[in-house]
Scaffold this motif. Structure first.
Motif, mmCIF file in Angstrom:
data_model
loop_
_atom_site.group_PDB
_atom_site.id
_atom_site.type_symbol
_atom_site.label_atom_id
_atom_site.label_comp_id
_atom_site.label_asym_id
_atom_site.label_seq_id
_atom_site.Cartn_x
_atom_site.Cartn_y
_atom_site.Cartn_z
ATOM 1 N N GLU A 273 -9.946 11.492 -28.592
ATOM 2 C CA GLU A 273 -8.653 12.158 -28.452
ATOM 3 C C GLU A 273 -8.574 12.625 -27.013
ATOM 4 O OE1 GLU A 273 -5.731 15.244 -30.734
ATOM 5 O OE2 GLU A 273 -7.771 15.008 -31.447
ATOM 6 N N GLY A 274 -7.699 11.989 -26.252
ATOM 7 C CA GLY A 274 -7.589 12.322 -24.834
ATOM 8 C C GLY A 274 -8.874 12.049 -24.070
ATOM 9 N N GLY A 275 -9.635 11.049 -24.516
ATOM 10 C CA GLY A 275 -10.885 10.696 -23.851
ATOM 11 C C GLY A 275 -12.114 11.420 -24.383
ATOM 12 N N SER A 276 -11.903 12.470 -25.164
ATOM 13 C CA SER A 276 -13.033 13.215 -25.736
ATOM 14 C C SER A 276 -13.473 12.579 -27.048
ATOM 15 C CB SER A 276 -12.646 14.673 -26.000
ATOM 16 O OG SER A 276 -12.410 15.333 -24.784
ATOM 17 N N LEU A 277 -14.770 12.453 -27.223
ATOM 18 C CA LEU A 277 -15.328 11.896 -28.446
ATOM 19 C C LEU A 277 -15.103 12.863 -29.596
ATOM 20 C CD1 LEU A 277 -17.078 9.699 -29.849
ATOM 21 C CD2 LEU A 277 -19.069 11.088 -29.239
#
Length: 135
Positions: A42-46
């Motif tokens: 989500e938005g690059g976060s795992l």
């Protein structure tokens, strides 16, 4: 040579889908032989992981529509994630201890790669001095 870090042996830019992607998108990715799991961001976060087992348990068994079911609804928490700055020897010990073949790699929560046990073994072997052969 200095201490090798996880970032030195990881595969960068792993296959990942956003939480808004559909279960069908994950199913398509998992239909490829080499893909065993899809990382969910989500938005690059795992934020999670999807496996074939996840799709069967969370979508098929419940009769959910794979087009309308988002990965954010069904993603499981990853078993583990390693920091890219972790010493490679420590990462290998962790993989061995937990019998993991591959683990996502993060920098401040952002997904940056995947570390495989075989990749670590190859990387560490490159640094071993050659065996001395007695003549």
């Amino acid at each position: 040579m200095g201490t090798q870090l996880v970032r030195d042996a990881m595969v960068p830019d792993p296959l990942a889908l956003e939480t808004s992607s559909s279960a069908r998108d994950a199913g398509e990715a998992l239909s490829r032989d080499a893909v065993r799991a899809v990382l969910v961001t989500e938005g690059g976060s795992l934020v999670g992981v999807i496996t074939r087992k996840t799709l069967v348990r969370e979508v098929v068994a419940h009769g959910r529509d794979p087009e309308r079911t988002t990965l954010g609804e069904i993603a499981e928490e990853p078993n583990a994630a390693l920091q890219s700055s972790m010493p490679l020897d420590d990462a290998f010990a962790f993989l061995e201890e937990h019998d993991y073949e591959r683990v996502p790699v993060v920098d401040d929560g952002k997904l940056v790669g995947v570390l495989s046990r075989s990749g670590v073994q190859r990387r560490l072997a490159e640094d071993e001095p050659p065996d001395l052969v007695e003549a």
